[in-house]
Write a protein that holds these residues in place. Structure first.
Motif, PDB file in Angstrom:
ATOM      1  N   ASN A 133      41.542  53.198  27.590  1.00  0.00           N
ATOM      2  CA  ASN A 133      42.322  52.554  28.640  1.00  0.00           C
ATOM      3  C   ASN A 133      41.347  51.893  29.615  1.00  0.00           C
ATOM      4  N   TYR A 134      41.325  50.568  29.654  1.00  0.00           N
ATOM      5  CA  TYR A 134      40.394  49.859  30.529  1.00  0.00           C
ATOM      6  C   TYR A 134      41.082  48.618  31.074  1.00  0.00           C
ATOM      7  N   GLN A 135      40.434  47.961  32.049  1.00  0.00           N
ATOM      8  CA  GLN A 135      41.011  46.783  32.680  1.00  0.00           C
ATOM      9  C   GLN A 135      39.984  45.658  32.745  1.00  0.00           C
ATOM     10  N   LEU A 136      40.444  44.452  32.480  1.00  0.00           N
ATOM     11  CA  LEU A 136      39.648  43.250  32.706  1.00  0.00           C
ATOM     12  C   LEU A 136      40.001  42.595  34.034  1.00  0.00           C
ATOM     13  N   ALA A 137      41.154  42.960  34.592  1.00  0.00           N
ATOM     14  CA  ALA A 137      41.605  42.508  35.904  1.00  0.00           C
ATOM     15  C   ALA A 137      42.415  43.647  36.525  1.00  0.00           C
ATOM     16  N   TYR A 138      42.233  43.865  37.813  1.00  0.00           N
ATOM     17  CA  TYR A 138      42.835  45.027  38.471  1.00  0.00           C
ATOM     18  C   TYR A 138      44.364  44.938  38.435  1.00  0.00           C
ATOM     19  N   GLY A 139      44.983  46.014  37.919  1.00  0.00           N
ATOM     20  CA  GLY A 139      46.432  46.065  37.847  1.00  0.00           C
ATOM     21  C   GLY A 139      47.017  45.453  36.587  1.00  0.00           C
ATOM     22  N   TYR A 140      46.153  45.014  35.651  1.00  0.00           N
ATOM     23  CA  TYR A 140      46.646  44.386  34.429  1.00  0.00           C
ATOM     24  C   TYR A 140      46.171  45.166  33.206  1.00  0.00           C
TER      25      TYR A 140
ATOM     26  N   SER B  89      53.650  45.415  28.395  1.00  0.00           N
ATOM     27  CA  SER B  89      53.755  45.061  29.809  1.00  0.00           C
ATOM     28  C   SER B  89      52.400  44.584  30.315  1.00  0.00           C
ATOM     29  N   ALA B  90      52.360  43.383  30.849  1.00  0.00           N
ATOM     30  CA  ALA B  90      51.093  42.807  31.276  1.00  0.00           C
ATOM     31  C   ALA B  90      50.465  43.576  32.426  1.00  0.00           C
ATOM     32  N   SER B  91      51.278  44.111  33.313  1.00  0.00           N
ATOM     33  CA  SER B  91      50.748  44.740  34.520  1.00  0.00           C
ATOM     34  C   SER B  91      51.103  46.219  34.575  1.00  0.00           C
ATOM     35  N   ASN B  92      50.506  46.911  35.518  1.00  0.00           N
ATOM     36  CA  ASN B  92      50.825  48.304  35.788  1.00  0.00           C
ATOM     37  C   ASN B  92      51.052  48.483  37.290  1.00  0.00           C
ATOM     38  N   VAL B  93      51.300  49.712  37.727  1.00  0.00           N
ATOM     39  CA  VAL B  93      51.685  49.957  39.115  1.00  0.00           C
ATOM     40  C   VAL B  93      50.602  49.531  40.103  1.00  0.00           C
ATOM     41  N   LEU B  94      49.336  49.468  39.656  1.00  0.00           N
ATOM     42  CA  LEU B  94      48.266  49.061  40.558  1.00  0.00           C
ATOM     43  C   LEU B  94      48.413  47.606  41.008  1.00  0.00           C
ATOM     44  N   ALA B  95      49.146  46.812  40.235  1.00  0.00           N
ATOM     45  CA  ALA B  95      49.335  45.404  40.594  1.00  0.00           C
ATOM     46  C   ALA B  95      50.252  45.237  41.796  1.00  0.00           C
ATOM     47  N   GLY B  96      51.043  46.263  42.123  1.00  0.00           N
ATOM     48  CA  GLY B  96      51.911  46.201  43.285  1.00  0.00           C
ATOM     49  C   GLY B  96      53.287  45.664  42.969  1.00  0.00           C
ATOM     50  N   PRO B  97      54.227  45.825  43.901  1.00  0.00           N
ATOM     51  CA  PRO B  97      55.639  45.475  43.653  1.00  0.00           C
ATOM     52  C   PRO B  97      55.904  43.987  43.515  1.00  0.00           C
TER      53      PRO B  97
ATOM     54  N   LEU C  79      30.534  39.234  43.241  1.00  0.00           N
ATOM     55  CA  LEU C  79      31.559  38.281  42.836  1.00  0.00           C
ATOM     56  C   LEU C  79      32.551  38.971  41.912  1.00  0.00           C
ATOM     57  N   LEU C  80      33.820  38.613  42.046  1.00  0.00           N
ATOM     58  CA  LEU C  80      34.893  39.364  41.404  1.00  0.00           C
ATOM     59  C   LEU C  80      34.904  39.190  39.887  1.00  0.00           C
ATOM     60  N   ARG C  81      35.248  40.295  39.202  1.00  0.00           N
ATOM     61  CA  ARG C  81      35.492  40.331  37.758  1.00  0.00           C
ATOM     62  C   ARG C  81      34.245  40.019  36.926  1.00  0.00           C
TER      63      ARG C  81
ATOM     64  N   ASP D  70      37.219  43.597  42.112  1.00  0.00           N
ATOM     65  CA  ASP D  70      38.351  42.707  41.878  1.00  0.00           C
ATOM     66  C   ASP D  70      39.260  42.738  43.085  1.00  0.00           C
ATOM     67  N   PHE D  71      40.235  41.837  43.112  1.00  0.00           N
ATOM     68  CA  PHE D  71      41.226  41.839  44.166  1.00  0.00           C
ATOM     69  C   PHE D  71      41.952  43.187  44.160  1.00  0.00           C
ATOM     70  N   GLY D  72      41.930  43.882  45.272  1.00  0.00           N
ATOM     71  CA  GLY D  72      42.717  45.106  45.392  1.00  0.00           C
ATOM     72  C   GLY D  72      42.044  46.373  44.916  1.00  0.00           C
ATOM     73  N   GLY D  73      40.885  46.293  44.237  1.00  0.00           N
ATOM     74  CA  GLY D  73      40.278  47.526  43.753  1.00  0.00           C
ATOM     75  C   GLY D  73      39.073  47.282  42.877  1.00  0.00           C
TER      76      GLY D  73
END
Length: 619
Positions: A595-602, A204-212, A525-527, A559-562
């Motif tokens: 468990n890490y992220q390169l983009a928030y929610g992904y 799954s590319a995203s997780n719950v942090l990405a939003g509905p 600057l983001l990311r 990043d966007f959102g966090g």
């Protein structure tokens, strides 16, 4: 036990066996040769002679890592940050020295390949087995290359086979890929052709942090089919050559329940294509030239959103290298580019925009060397049918304090033209629309460097740079958030690289410290993390065995959102040549299952393994 766990354990066992066997093998003395690059000033020169910060990734380097895709190779380089929205095949941003992803000029065999619509190149669609070498030039190169080379240039050269080639790989998350090719290289002519494909079941590319609007727990598979080809023929002092690259992909992406009344993945279909023809060689003993024509095509179709994008680019360039004296060169030439971009509403069967633009540019550079001092000055004028004229310039110098120590300094300006989408997109219900009055984004960069060859086994490089970017494009104009030139960015950084080699062993460490900031909001600057450290150790312990380890660390980022947390991962790799024809490779990524992220929610891959086998006939 899951298929992922079983495969990871199998790869781990293969790596352990390689290390154990290699410990009993004899060391081989490495042979170092001068490396030639052609990207920094558009003509051939050794890396040591270049005043730009250049890195070369060879085919041998790529095979040594056993990496499944190009992103894993690029992220090991100083000054390079990556942001991927999921697993294999997902949209990936590549940031060079903290600049935006569309501030990196990307070339394949000398042909510009970024989309005229978005201004970005889909690195995720480039098959790694089709790559012969990569040249990364950090810092502004607009005085030679024109638009987009704000953070630097990444040029990718496709493979030129000599004989047959077969390769196959299997890995975690249902990864399976393979390629087959054949080439002949003679004294006066040669050709090479290769075709490949990749399929990944994914996660799954995203997780719950990405939003509905985004999150869906289903796995997101991808598949890709690709072809590369080259041919050349010698005509007296001239060489006529051609190259072609084509990649067709299908990518599933998460599409949240709010978007499609029940959830489920969306699908995007992509096409990336680049074709180039060149005539190059000596016109006189003191005059070398390269005449090039090229064409690119980029298509993106996303039926779930009712959108389709079409982008084409036609290119013509002529580069000349005049030897004025034994220690002086004059480089001069011109470029012409015609872009066309279209945005289609497939729900309504309408065209949202269909626009073309032209850009012509002339450039010249002078390089000279006298005793311990060498220098370079270059300038370029571009005229664009959308925004008019733009001048870019650079000056650089180097002073050799001793045979082992050189100081360098440079200053350069650059620009990035607005994309066709930023200029002409109607937006979404009138919101976030383009603006045909946009100016290009402009930058200026100063850099100082120290190159220190400590001894035959150690080399240390340090580069400090400061970049200021103005007229950044942002969708914040008025009540409808139209695209406008408003933002300013500052990026101050330091890159440290240490290379050590002793017999069969090599160790490379890179540390990037940077402060990429939005000056208007005083935010990061983001990311783009402020700290990044890579350490790669390799051992060529016999003619047959090599093994190594990679440490990748990145600090926190916005990043966007966090926030994106800091992370450190360890990768292992090994290679075994059964005989001159057969070679096996193994790679274990994210050894600690971090468990890490390169983009928030992904999401990013957990512990995962890959096994590779390749065959080429003995010479």
């Amino acid at each position: 036990m899951s298929q992922k766990s079983l495969l990871s354990l199998a790869v781990g066992a293969a790596l352990a066996g390689s290390f154990f066997h290699a410990s009993t093998a004899r060391a081989q003395e490495a042979q170092l040769q001068p490396t030639i690059e052609v990207t920094a000033s558009r003509v051939a020169q050794t890396v040591d002679a270049s005043l730009a910060d250049v890195s070369i990734i060879t085919r041998a380097d790529i095979e040594k890592t056993g990496a499944p895709d190009l992103i894993e190779v690029l992220r090991l380089q100083a000054g390079v940050d990556v942001a991927r929205l999921g697993g294999a095949g997902f949209q990936t941003g590549v940031f060079l020295r903290g600049t935006n992803s569309n501030h990196v000029l990307v070339l394949i065999d000398g042909v510009r390949v970024a989309s005229a619509n978005t201004g970005a190149f889909a690195f995720e669609n480039l098959p790694l087995d089709a790559v012969e070498r990569i040249e990364i030039v950090r810092g502004p190169r607009a005085s030679y290359w024109g638009s987009d080379a704000v953070g630097g240039v990444i040029q990718i050269f496709t493979r030129k086979l000599d004989g047959a080639h077969l390769a196959a790989s299997v890995g975690s998350y249902g990864s399976a890929d393979g390629s087959v090719g054949y080439g002949m290289q003679g004294d006066t002519w040669g050709f090479s052709a290769q075709a490949g494909g990749r399929h990944v079941d994914g996660f799954s590319a995203s997780n719950v942090l990405a939003g509905p609007y985004v999150y869906n727990p289903d796995d997101n598979p991808m598949q890709n089919h690709n072809q590369v080809a080259q041919a050349w023929y010698k005509l007296g002092t001239q060489t006529l050559s051609a190259s072609a690259f084509r990649s067709i992909g299908t990518q599933s992406f998460d599409n949240g329940p709010i978007f499609d009344n029940g959830g489920g993945p969306g699908i995007s279909h992509t096409l990336d294509q680049a074709i180039g023809v060149n005539l190059e060689g000596a016109l006189t003993p003191d005059w070398q030239h390269r005449l090039s024509v090229g064409t690119t095509r980029t298509n993106i179709d996303t039926p779930a959103f009712g959108s389709a994008y079409r982008s084409t680019r036609e290119q013509l360039s002529w580069t000349n290298d005049f030897t004025i004296a034994a220690n002086q060169h004059l480089i001069a030439g011109f470029d012409y580019v015609n872009d066309r971009g279209r945005s289609l509403d497939t729900f309504g069967g309408t065209t949202q925009y269909d626009k073309t633009r032209d850009n012509s540019g002339v450039f010249a550079g002078w390089r000279a060397q006298a005793d311990a001092l060498d220098g370079e000055i270059s300038g370029r004028y571009d005229h664009n049918s959308d925004f008019g004229g733009e001048f870019s310039g650079s000056i650089a110098g180097g002073y050799r304090l001793s045979d082992s120590l050189r100081l360098t300094a440079s200053y350069g300006t650059a620009f990035s033209a607005p994309t066709l989408s930023q200029l002409y997109s109607p937006g979404y219900g009138g919101y976030y629309a383009g603006n045909p009055l946009l100016d290009p984004e402009r930058s200026r960069t100063g850099e100082i460097g120290l190159e220190w060859k400590i001894d035959d086994a150690n080399r240390f490089d340090a580069r400090a740079f400061s970049t200021r970017v103005r007229d950044l494009i942002d969708f914040s104009g008025g009540a409808t958030f139209q695209a406008i030139n408003i933002n300013h960015a500052s990026i101050d950084g330091l890159e440290l690289t240490h290379n050590w080699r002793a017999g069969a062993y090599s160790w490379t460490n890179t540390l990037t410290l940077q402060d990429p900031r939005n000056e208007d909001t005083d935010t990061q600057l983001l990311r783009r993390p402020k700290q990044k450290f890579n350490s790669v150790f390799d051992a060529q312990l016999s003619d047959a065995f090599s093994a190594g380890a990679e440490l990748v660390y990145a600090g926190r980022a916005d990043d966007f959102g966090g926030k994106l947390g800091a992370y450190a991962i360890v990768n292992l790799h090994a290679s075994y040549a059964v005989n001159p024809q057969w070679r096996f490779g193994a790679r274990l990524e994210n050894l600690g299952d971090r468990n890490y992220q390169l983009a928030y929610g992904y999401n990013t891959p957990g512990r995962s393994g890959y096994l590779t086998v390749s065959w080429s006939p003995a010479k």
